[in-house]
Write a protein that holds these residues in place. Structure first.
Motif, PDB file in Angstrom:
ATOM      1  N   TYR A  55       0.855  -1.102  -0.063  1.00 39.44           N
ATOM      2  CA  TYR A  55      -0.040  -0.025   0.027  1.00 39.44           C
ATOM      3  C   TYR A  55       0.969   1.312  -0.103  1.00 39.44           C
ATOM      4  O   TYR A  55       1.798   1.451   0.828  1.00 39.44           O
ATOM      5  CB  TYR A  55      -0.814  -0.060   1.307  1.00 39.44           C
ATOM      6  N   ILE A  56       0.627   2.203  -1.137  1.00 42.17           N
ATOM      7  CA  ILE A  56       1.564   3.337  -1.077  1.00 42.17           C
ATOM      8  C   ILE A  56       0.542   4.684  -1.245  1.00 42.17           C
ATOM      9  O   ILE A  56      -0.393   4.565  -1.983  1.00 42.17           O
ATOM     10  CB  ILE A  56       2.206   3.266  -2.443  1.00 42.17           C
ATOM     11  N   GLN A  57       0.880   5.428  -0.107  1.00 41.49           N
ATOM     12  CA  GLN A  57      -0.037   6.610  -0.198  1.00 41.49           C
ATOM     13  C   GLN A  57       0.679   8.086  -0.303  1.00 41.49           C
ATOM     14  O   GLN A  57       1.992   7.860   0.131  1.00 41.49           O
ATOM     15  CB  GLN A  57      -0.878   6.839   1.027  1.00 41.49           C
ATOM     16  N   ALA A  58       0.250   9.226  -0.567  1.00 40.37           N
ATOM     17  CA  ALA A  58       1.071  10.230  -0.598  1.00 40.37           C
ATOM     18  C   ALA A  58      -0.003  11.643  -0.231  1.00 40.37           C
ATOM     19  O   ALA A  58      -1.172  11.513  -0.610  1.00 40.37           O
ATOM     20  CB  ALA A  58       1.703  10.506  -2.130  1.00 40.37           C
ATOM     21  N   ASN A  59       0.689  12.663   0.230  1.00 39.68           N
ATOM     22  CA  ASN A  59       0.042  13.712   0.575  1.00 39.68           C
ATOM     23  C   ASN A  59      -0.685  13.741   1.806  1.00 39.68           C
ATOM     24  O   ASN A  59      -1.973  14.492   1.716  1.00 39.68           O
ATOM     25  CB  ASN A  59      -0.681  14.361  -0.731  1.00 39.68           C
ATOM     26  N   LEU A  60      -0.602  13.103   2.786  1.00 37.04           N
ATOM     27  CA  LEU A  60      -1.032  12.968   4.110  1.00 37.04           C
ATOM     28  C   LEU A  60      -1.043  14.324   4.804  1.00 37.04           C
ATOM     29  O   LEU A  60      -2.099  14.891   5.080  1.00 37.04           O
ATOM     30  CB  LEU A  60      -0.548  12.012   5.023  1.00 37.04           C
ATOM     31  N   HIS A  61       0.057  14.890   4.513  1.00 37.51           N
ATOM     32  CA  HIS A  61      -0.119  16.490   5.012  1.00 37.51           C
ATOM     33  C   HIS A  61      -0.130  17.559   3.768  1.00 37.51           C
ATOM     34  O   HIS A  61       0.553  17.026   2.908  1.00 37.51           O
ATOM     35  CB  HIS A  61       1.498  16.517   5.709  1.00 37.51           C
ATOM     36  N   GLY A  62      -0.832  18.458   3.712  1.00 36.06           N
ATOM     37  CA  GLY A  62      -1.386  19.310   2.679  1.00 36.06           C
ATOM     38  C   GLY A  62      -0.178  19.692   1.720  1.00 36.06           C
ATOM     39  O   GLY A  62      -0.401  19.816   0.602  1.00 36.06           O
ATOM     40  N   GLY A  99      -6.455  18.443   3.598  1.00 34.18           N
ATOM     41  CA  GLY A  99      -5.105  19.149   3.826  1.00 34.18           C
ATOM     42  C   GLY A  99      -4.564  19.522   2.840  1.00 34.18           C
ATOM     43  O   GLY A  99      -4.048  20.856   2.610  1.00 34.18           O
ATOM     44  N   VAL A 100      -4.890  19.205   1.416  1.00 30.30           N
ATOM     45  CA  VAL A 100      -4.413  19.722   0.167  1.00 30.30           C
ATOM     46  C   VAL A 100      -4.703  21.155  -0.232  1.00 30.30           C
ATOM     47  O   VAL A 100      -4.185  21.993  -0.738  1.00 30.30           O
ATOM     48  CB  VAL A 100      -4.619  18.710  -0.935  1.00 30.30           C
ATOM     49  N   ASN A 101      -6.251  21.179   0.079  1.00 25.34           N
ATOM     50  CA  ASN A 101      -6.752  22.466  -0.117  1.00 25.34           C
ATOM     51  C   ASN A 101      -6.756  23.442   0.791  1.00 25.34           C
ATOM     52  O   ASN A 101      -7.262  24.633   0.509  1.00 25.34           O
ATOM     53  CB  ASN A 101      -8.035  22.075  -0.344  1.00 25.34           C
ATOM     54  N   GLN A 102      -6.151  23.355   1.994  1.00 29.37           N
ATOM     55  CA  GLN A 102      -5.936  24.355   3.093  1.00 29.37           C
ATOM     56  C   GLN A 102      -4.900  25.326   2.641  1.00 29.37           C
ATOM     57  O   GLN A 102      -3.768  24.991   2.235  1.00 29.37           O
ATOM     58  CB  GLN A 102      -5.635  23.839   4.339  1.00 29.37           C
ATOM     59  N   ARG A 103      -5.279  26.693   2.659  1.00 34.35           N
ATOM     60  CA  ARG A 103      -4.340  27.600   2.169  1.00 34.35           C
ATOM     61  C   ARG A 103      -4.334  28.963   3.073  1.00 34.35           C
ATOM     62  O   ARG A 103      -5.648  28.967   3.815  1.00 34.35           O
ATOM     63  CB  ARG A 103      -4.959  28.259   0.669  1.00 34.35           C
TER      64      ARG A 103
END
Length: 378
Positions: free
Chosen positions: A40-47, A85-89
């Motif tokens: 299992y491979i994931q990315a972008n847990l932190h935004g 998280g990705v969309n937080q600005r």
């Protein structure tokens, strides 16, 4: 003629917003012809840590050129695994490290089987004389059954916090894997490295990175820790009972590049290292590249952090990757102190010998803010 393969693709709904919009995460699965292990491979847990998405893109492109005979078992890839998280600005700056709902670090929310009211000693006594494969299968069953029990006991009229709901989705995808790889980036500017757990050092070499931080103390319920911690406890208890077993279960956090940026060199390293690791683990039927030099392991408690001794503007700071000796100048602080008529410069010298592995990206600092970290020479 060799036929390429396309992944199974699905979207998993994670949140319905007040506006009626739905947040989803994409899941790509490549299934080999032969049954086998699962990664299992994931990315972008932190935004702000986006480079892993580019790594997963390259992996998907590469796996799509293979056929199902080239893959043993199952590979699950989840880019953009945290759309909140990705969309937080804040203005132009990505944040996304902490949940806006409860303030928790997105990577400190995960469920750890060993924290349940269970007795691993009982499991050891009941399984002591079984084969390694049977012990591993039985322990996997125990973890998955307890996780499913918790899901079944959710009162859907009361609901659960979003952090719990979200973690349940990611762990439902990953808890049955043999290997998990969580791709992060440094929150600051950094060299590429990985986090490694004890008794898994041999596998670290396959990622072809120069440095690994050896975990000797856990920060909390991080994704990689929560997955592997029960297995480390089981191995320790089996050893105490007279059986020294290391199970075919591993978890890794890759720290590639810097926040808010896609460093193409880091993408190449991440892609190459993951392909090599999967080949070494017999997930891919490809030749394994032997590293020219072994990974250097840095015990986490030996890393030295430097903080601003007062506020000011940072000048002439050394870059990540620079080797330093005690007494070398690391950076300067330009101060416009209200207690002095004239601005002045403070030279900050190194108190350690080693390599600068990360540096903060803001050249304006308040007293006590992080400046850089140094790995000791190993």
């Amino acid at each position: 003629m060799k036929k390429s393969m396309l992944p199974d693709y699905k979207l998993i709904e994670i949140q319905i917003l007040a506006s009626g919009d739905i947040l989803q995460i994409p899941v790509y699965t490549f299934q080999g012809k032969k049954e086998g292990k699962k990664v299992y491979i994931q990315a972008n847990l932190h935004g702000a840590e986006i480079v892993g998405n580019a790594v997963i893109y390259e992996l998907i492109e590469f796996f799509s050129t293979l056929n199902n005979e080239d893959i043993n078992g199952e590979i699950i890839l989840v880019p953009m695994c945290n759309p909140i998280g990705v969309n937080q600005r804040n203005l132009f700056f990505s944040t996304g490290r902490y949940s806006p709902y409860d303030g928790l670090n997105w990577n400190r929310i995960f469920w750890d089987y060993s924290h349940e009211n269970i007795n691993i000693d009982d499991f050891v006594r009941e399984n002591m004389n079984f084969s390694k494969q049977d012990i591993q299968a039985n322990f996997f069953d125990n973890i998955l059954n307890k996780f499913q029990e918790k899901q079944n006991n959710i009162n859907h009229r009361r609901g659960v916090s979003f952090s719990e709901h979200y973690r349940n989705i990611l762990q439902s995808l990953s808890l049955s894997a043999n290997y998990i790889i969580d791709i992060h980036s440094s929150s600051v500017s950094s060299i590429d490295y990985l986090y490694c757990f004890d008794y898994r050092q041999k596998s670290a070499d396959y990622f072809l990175l120069d440095y690994a931080i050896l975990m000797n103390k856990y920060d909390g319920n991080a994704f990689d820790e929560a997955f592997l911690n029960p297995w480390l406890i089981l191995e320790k208890k089996l050893s105490q009972a007279g059986r020294n077993l290391i199970f075919d279960v591993e978890s890794w956090t890759l720290e590639l590049g810097s926040g808010m940026r896609v460093n193409e060199e880091s993408v190449k390293k991440g892609f190459k290292g993951i392909i090599n690791y999967l080949s070494a683990k017999k997930i891919l039927n490809l030749e394994v590249v032997l590293p020219e030099k072994s990974t250097k392991f840095i015990p986490k408690n030996t890393i030295k952090s430097y903080y601003a001794i007062q506020g000011g503007i940072i000048r002439h700071r050394l870059k990540e990757g620079t080797k330093v000796k005690e007494g070398d100048m690391l950076y300067q602080i330009l101060s416009f102190s209200k207690g002095s008529k004239m601005p002045f410069i403070i030279d900050i010298e190194s108190a350690d010998e080693g390599i600068i592995f990360d540096v903060s990206t803001n050249d304006t600092v308040n007293q006590g803010e992080y400046i850089l970290g140094i790995f000791p020479h190993v």
